[in-house]
Design a protein around this motif. Sequence first.
Motif, short mmCIF file in Angstrom:
data_model
loop_
_atom_site.label_atom_id
_atom_site.label_comp_id
_atom_site.label_asym_id
_atom_site.label_seq_id
_atom_site.Cartn_x
_atom_site.Cartn_y
_atom_site.Cartn_z
N TRP A 24 -9.49 -2.23 0.53
CA TRP A 24 -9.35 -1.99 1.97
C TRP A 24 -7.90 -2.04 2.41
CZ3 TRP A 24 -12.39 0.57 4.84
CH2 TRP A 24 -13.76 0.62 4.56
N VAL A 25 -7.11 -2.92 1.80
CA VAL A 25 -5.67 -2.97 2.12
C VAL A 25 -5.01 -1.65 1.75
CG1 VAL A 25 -3.48 -4.04 1.43
CG2 VAL A 25 -5.44 -5.48 2.00
N VAL A 26 -5.35 -1.11 0.58
CA VAL A 26 -4.79 0.17 0.14
C VAL A 26 -5.20 1.29 1.08
CG1 VAL A 26 -4.87 1.91 -1.71
CG2 VAL A 26 -4.56 -0.50 -2.28
N ILE A 27 -6.47 1.31 1.48
CA ILE A 27 -6.96 2.35 2.39
C ILE A 27 -6.24 2.27 3.73
CG2 ILE A 27 -8.97 3.11 3.73
CD1 ILE A 27 -10.68 2.35 1.25
N ILE A 28 -6.13 1.06 4.28
CA ILE A 28 -5.47 0.89 5.58
C ILE A 28 -3.99 1.27 5.49
CG2 ILE A 28 -4.76 -0.84 7.28
CD1 ILE A 28 -7.48 -2.25 6.63
N ALA A 29 -3.32 0.87 4.40
CA ALA A 29 -1.91 1.22 4.24
C ALA A 29 -1.74 2.74 4.13
CB ALA A 29 -1.34 0.53 3.01
N ALA A 30 -2.64 3.40 3.42
CA ALA A 30 -2.55 4.86 3.30
C ALA A 30 -2.76 5.54 4.64
CB ALA A 30 -3.58 5.36 2.27
N TYR A 40 9.41 -2.15 11.28
CA TYR A 40 9.68 -3.55 11.58
C TYR A 40 8.45 -4.30 12.07
CZ TYR A 40 14.42 -1.95 11.10
OH TYR A 40 15.58 -1.40 10.60
N ASN A 41 7.34 -3.61 12.20
CA ASN A 41 6.09 -4.24 12.59
C ASN A 41 5.64 -5.17 11.46
OD1 ASN A 41 3.24 -4.71 12.87
ND2 ASN A 41 3.18 -3.03 14.34
N PRO A 42 5.27 -6.41 11.75
CA PRO A 42 4.89 -7.36 10.70
C PRO A 42 3.66 -6.92 9.90
CG PRO A 42 4.88 -8.44 12.86
CD PRO A 42 5.30 -7.04 13.07
N ILE A 43 2.73 -6.25 10.54
CA ILE A 43 1.55 -5.77 9.81
C ILE A 43 1.94 -4.69 8.82
CG2 ILE A 43 -0.67 -4.60 10.06
CD1 ILE A 43 -0.94 -6.01 12.78
N TYR A 48 3.06 -3.05 3.29
CA TYR A 48 4.04 -2.50 2.36
C TYR A 48 4.26 -3.46 1.19
CZ TYR A 48 8.41 -0.51 0.67
OH TYR A 48 9.38 0.04 -0.13
N ARG A 49 4.42 -4.75 1.50
CA ARG A 49 4.65 -5.75 0.45
C ARG A 49 3.45 -5.90 -0.48
NH1 ARG A 49 7.05 -9.53 4.69
NH2 ARG A 49 9.23 -8.91 4.71
N LEU A 50 2.27 -5.68 0.04
CA LEU A 50 1.06 -5.82 -0.78
C LEU A 50 0.79 -4.59 -1.65
CD1 LEU A 50 -1.39 -7.48 1.77
CD2 LEU A 50 -0.42 -8.52 -0.28
N THR A 51 1.24 -3.42 -1.20
CA THR A 51 0.88 -2.20 -1.94
C THR A 51 2.02 -1.60 -2.76
OG1 THR A 51 1.34 -0.89 0.04
CG2 THR A 51 -0.95 -1.54 -0.35
N GLU A 52 3.24 -1.69 -2.28
CA GLU A 52 4.35 -1.00 -2.96
C GLU A 52 4.59 -1.46 -4.41
OE1 GLU A 52 6.22 1.76 -2.68
OE2 GLU A 52 4.82 2.13 -1.06
N LEU A 71 -0.59 10.52 -4.49
CA LEU A 71 -1.91 10.15 -4.98
C LEU A 71 -1.97 8.72 -5.52
CD1 LEU A 71 -2.88 13.46 -6.80
CD2 LEU A 71 -3.50 12.71 -4.51
N ALA A 72 -0.90 7.96 -5.38
CA ALA A 72 -0.89 6.58 -5.89
C ALA A 72 -2.01 5.73 -5.28
CB ALA A 72 0.48 5.94 -5.67
N PRO A 73 -2.26 5.80 -3.97
CA PRO A 73 -3.38 4.99 -3.44
C PRO A 73 -4.73 5.36 -4.06
CG PRO A 73 -1.99 5.74 -1.65
CD PRO A 73 -1.52 6.44 -2.89
N LEU A 74 -4.94 6.64 -4.28
CA LEU A 74 -6.20 7.08 -4.89
C LEU A 74 -6.32 6.55 -6.32
CD1 LEU A 74 -8.76 8.78 -4.58
CD2 LEU A 74 -7.46 10.71 -5.47
#
Length: 99
Positions: A24-30, A40-43, A48-52, A71-74
């Motif tokens: 879900w984190v990956v989907i939301i980030a995508a 600069y938004n904390p969310i 970014y820190r969780l997925t990159e 296609l990295a998230p997929l």
Amino acid sequence: MIVISTLLEAVANILHMVINIYIWVVIIAALISWVRPDPYNPIVQTLYRLTEPVYYFIRKYIPTVIGGIDLAPLIVIIVLQFIDLFLVKLLFQLAYSLQ
């Protein structure tokens, strides 16, 4: 043996939950990346820190940008689903066989 079985079942449940949350984190980030959010938004920074780091690892070995679409998230979601379907089910079966 029942203690080991219960421990394996608990580990499998936690792993399943963590995998689903990260998917879900990956989907939301995508989805957020499509709208060019404020960096600069904390969310946005947290996502970014969780997925990159995972994206970077995949991009080192596989070219993930095809036709301007990353296609990295997929790929991450497919790998996580494989781990969930294979490893977690294997842990559950092992736990049930020890009972």
